[in-house]
Write a protein that holds these residues in place. Structure first.
Motif, PDB file in Angstrom:
ATOM      1  N   CYS A  25       0.822  -1.111  -0.026  1.00 41.35           N
ATOM      2  CA  CYS A  25      -0.065   0.008   0.128  1.00 41.35           C
ATOM      3  C   CYS A  25       0.981   1.244  -0.068  1.00 41.35           C
ATOM      4  CB  CYS A  25      -1.051  -0.220   1.204  1.00 41.35           C
ATOM      5  SG  CYS A  25      -1.862   1.494   1.469  1.00 41.35           S
ATOM      6  N   CYS A  26       0.641   2.048  -0.832  1.00 44.05           N
ATOM      7  CA  CYS A  26       1.381   3.330  -1.178  1.00 44.05           C
ATOM      8  C   CYS A  26       1.073   4.152   0.044  1.00 44.05           C
ATOM      9  CB  CYS A  26       1.232   4.057  -2.363  1.00 44.05           C
ATOM     10  SG  CYS A  26      -0.460   4.786  -2.626  1.00 44.05           S
ATOM     11  N   VAL A  27       0.154   4.111   0.891  1.00 42.55           N
ATOM     12  CA  VAL A  27       0.044   4.989   2.076  1.00 42.55           C
ATOM     13  C   VAL A  27       0.393   4.336   3.337  1.00 42.55           C
ATOM     14  CG1 VAL A  27      -2.183   6.145   3.442  1.00 42.55           C
ATOM     15  CG2 VAL A  27      -2.231   5.957   0.920  1.00 42.55           C
ATOM     16  N   ALA A  59      -5.807  -3.119  -3.522  1.00 46.92           N
ATOM     17  CA  ALA A  59      -6.479  -2.729  -4.643  1.00 46.92           C
ATOM     18  C   ALA A  59      -5.975  -1.852  -5.557  1.00 46.92           C
ATOM     19  CB  ALA A  59      -7.736  -2.149  -4.262  1.00 46.92           C
ATOM     20  N   LEU A  60      -6.324  -1.545  -6.653  1.00 41.84           N
ATOM     21  CA  LEU A  60      -5.720  -0.494  -7.553  1.00 41.84           C
ATOM     22  C   LEU A  60      -6.580   0.593  -7.533  1.00 41.84           C
ATOM     23  CD1 LEU A  60      -4.486  -3.399  -8.714  1.00 41.84           C
ATOM     24  CD2 LEU A  60      -3.832  -2.074 -10.365  1.00 41.84           C
ATOM     25  N   HIS A  61      -5.968   1.849  -7.432  1.00 46.94           N
ATOM     26  CA  HIS A  61      -6.909   3.057  -7.219  1.00 46.94           C
ATOM     27  C   HIS A  61      -6.521   3.810  -8.468  1.00 46.94           C
ATOM     28  CE1 HIS A  61      -9.047   6.230  -5.737  1.00 46.94           C
ATOM     29  NE2 HIS A  61      -8.170   7.273  -5.967  1.00 46.94           N
ATOM     30  N   HIS A  62      -7.700   4.139  -9.206  1.00 48.93           N
ATOM     31  CA  HIS A  62      -7.308   5.249 -10.110  1.00 48.93           C
ATOM     32  C   HIS A  62      -7.048   6.783  -9.977  1.00 48.93           C
ATOM     33  CE1 HIS A  62      -8.845   2.028 -12.710  1.00 48.93           C
ATOM     34  NE2 HIS A  62      -8.232   2.478 -13.839  1.00 48.93           N
ATOM     35  N   LEU A  63      -6.004   7.449 -10.169  1.00 49.31           N
ATOM     36  CA  LEU A  63      -5.752   8.556  -9.572  1.00 49.31           C
ATOM     37  C   LEU A  63      -6.713   9.676 -10.141  1.00 49.31           C
ATOM     38  CD1 LEU A  63      -1.769   8.607  -9.500  1.00 49.31           C
ATOM     39  CD2 LEU A  63      -3.379   8.655  -7.708  1.00 49.31           C
ATOM     40  N   ASP A  64      -7.126   9.556 -11.363  1.00 48.40           N
ATOM     41  CA  ASP A  64      -7.860  10.356 -12.114  1.00 48.40           C
ATOM     42  C   ASP A  64      -9.103   9.677 -12.643  1.00 48.40           C
ATOM     43  OD1 ASP A  64      -9.459  12.296 -13.710  1.00 48.40           O
ATOM     44  OD2 ASP A  64      -7.863  12.917 -14.696  1.00 48.40           O
ATOM     45  N   CYS A  77      -2.614   4.250 -12.104  1.00 47.06           N
ATOM     46  CA  CYS A  77      -3.288   3.706 -10.622  1.00 47.06           C
ATOM     47  C   CYS A  77      -2.032   3.829  -9.764  1.00 47.06           C
ATOM     48  CB  CYS A  77      -3.787   2.314 -10.789  1.00 47.06           C
ATOM     49  SG  CYS A  77      -5.115   1.921 -11.942  1.00 47.06           S
ATOM     50  N   VAL A  78      -2.402   3.765  -8.600  1.00 47.19           N
ATOM     51  CA  VAL A  78      -1.638   3.469  -7.257  1.00 47.19           C
ATOM     52  C   VAL A  78      -2.106   2.301  -6.520  1.00 47.19           C
ATOM     53  CG1 VAL A  78      -0.763   5.722  -7.221  1.00 47.19           C
ATOM     54  CG2 VAL A  78      -2.607   5.302  -6.067  1.00 47.19           C
ATOM     55  N   LEU A  79      -1.457   1.595  -5.911  1.00 51.97           N
ATOM     56  CA  LEU A  79      -1.797   0.424  -5.158  1.00 51.97           C
ATOM     57  C   LEU A  79      -1.980   0.764  -3.650  1.00 51.97           C
ATOM     58  CD1 LEU A  79      -1.768  -2.811  -5.446  1.00 51.97           C
ATOM     59  CD2 LEU A  79       0.337  -3.080  -4.415  1.00 51.97           C
ATOM     60  N   VAL A  80      -2.993   0.429  -3.114  1.00 50.04           N
ATOM     61  CA  VAL A  80      -3.492   0.942  -1.726  1.00 50.04           C
ATOM     62  C   VAL A  80      -4.220  -0.372  -1.248  1.00 50.04           C
ATOM     63  CG1 VAL A  80      -3.855   3.293  -1.906  1.00 50.04           C
ATOM     64  CG2 VAL A  80      -5.769   1.965  -2.697  1.00 50.04           C
ATOM     65  N   HIS A 115      -7.750   2.707   0.804  1.00 52.07           N
ATOM     66  CA  HIS A 115      -8.605   2.955  -0.323  1.00 52.07           C
ATOM     67  C   HIS A 115     -10.113   3.708  -0.158  1.00 52.07           C
ATOM     68  CE1 HIS A 115     -10.412   1.274  -4.306  1.00 52.07           C
ATOM     69  NE2 HIS A 115     -10.015   2.506  -4.641  1.00 52.07           N
ATOM     70  N   SER A 116     -10.596   2.965   1.097  1.00 54.23           N
ATOM     71  CA  SER A 116     -12.029   3.526   1.714  1.00 54.23           C
ATOM     72  C   SER A 116     -11.717   5.018   2.190  1.00 54.23           C
ATOM     73  CB  SER A 116     -12.561   2.595   2.636  1.00 54.23           C
ATOM     74  OG  SER A 116     -13.081   1.346   2.154  1.00 54.23           O
ATOM     75  N   GLU A 117     -10.604   5.201   2.803  1.00 55.90           N
ATOM     76  CA  GLU A 117     -10.420   6.494   3.682  1.00 55.90           C
ATOM     77  C   GLU A 117     -10.024   7.426   2.474  1.00 55.90           C
ATOM     78  OE1 GLU A 117      -7.119   5.919   6.375  1.00 55.90           O
ATOM     79  OE2 GLU A 117      -8.468   4.934   7.729  1.00 55.90           O
ATOM     80  N   VAL A 118      -9.369   7.117   1.286  1.00 46.76           N
ATOM     81  CA  VAL A 118      -9.332   7.970   0.270  1.00 46.76           C
ATOM     82  C   VAL A 118     -10.601   8.578  -0.320  1.00 46.76           C
ATOM     83  CG1 VAL A 118      -8.469   8.054  -2.138  1.00 46.76           C
ATOM     84  CG2 VAL A 118      -6.646   7.160  -0.290  1.00 46.76           C
ATOM     85  N   HIS A 119     -11.406   7.473  -0.566  1.00 42.77           N
ATOM     86  CA  HIS A 119     -12.917   8.043  -1.076  1.00 42.77           C
ATOM     87  C   HIS A 119     -13.561   8.632  -0.255  1.00 42.77           C
ATOM     88  CE1 HIS A 119     -12.631   5.841  -4.923  1.00 42.77           C
ATOM     89  NE2 HIS A 119     -12.121   4.782  -4.561  1.00 42.77           N
ATOM     90  N   ALA A 120     -13.384   8.505   1.001  1.00 45.70           N
ATOM     91  CA  ALA A 120     -14.120   9.311   2.136  1.00 45.70           C
ATOM     92  C   ALA A 120     -13.339  10.705   2.135  1.00 45.70           C
ATOM     93  CB  ALA A 120     -14.008   8.553   3.394  1.00 45.70           C
TER      94      ALA A 120
END
Length: 132
Positions: free
Chosen positions: A27-29, A40-45, A73-76, A81-86
């Protein structure tokens, strides 16, 4: 379970491993790396998202096509991932991006698995001899 379903399951596991490795393996965080299923893979844009990775599991795609999406993407881990979306967490400036050495993943996996090494004279990759 049939041979076909076993091979599809194995393909999915191997592709996930490859994607995780290509994005730094954690996880990159928070640095979590215990279980690939929790990453999970998260799309930056989100506007640049051509497809979700859930689609890949249903229909195997060529690695080159997957790479074009992974680069966005980045890996989280799922918690981050949930915290980023929140809106609670943001990605660090130095978040791991796609490692271009994995563009030719077969060669890179041979290096990672200790099957190839750089020649000290010419710097070309050479198979490691298995003889003593």
């Amino acid at each position: 379970m049939s041979k076909r379903s076993e091979s599809v399951k194995l393909w999915r596991v191997n592709y996930k491993k490859r994607m995780v490795k290509a994005l730094g393996g954690k996880c990159c965080v928070c640095g979590y790396s215990k279980c690939n299923d929790s990453l999970a893979l998260h799309h930056l844009d989100p506007k640049q998202k051509d497809f979700s990775f859930g689609k890949i599991t249903g229909n195997p795609w060529a690695w080159e096509r997957i790479v074009s999406e992974i680069r966005k993407c980045v890996l989280v881990c799922h918690n981050c991932h949930s915290e980023v979306h929140a809106g609670i967490t943001v990605f660090p400036d130095n978040a791991c991006r796609f490692d271009e050495r994995y563009l030719n993943y077969r060669k890179q996996e041979k290096i990672d698995n200790g099957l190839m090494n750089k020649c000290p004279v010419c710097s070309k990759l050479k198979p490691i001899s298995m003889t003593s």
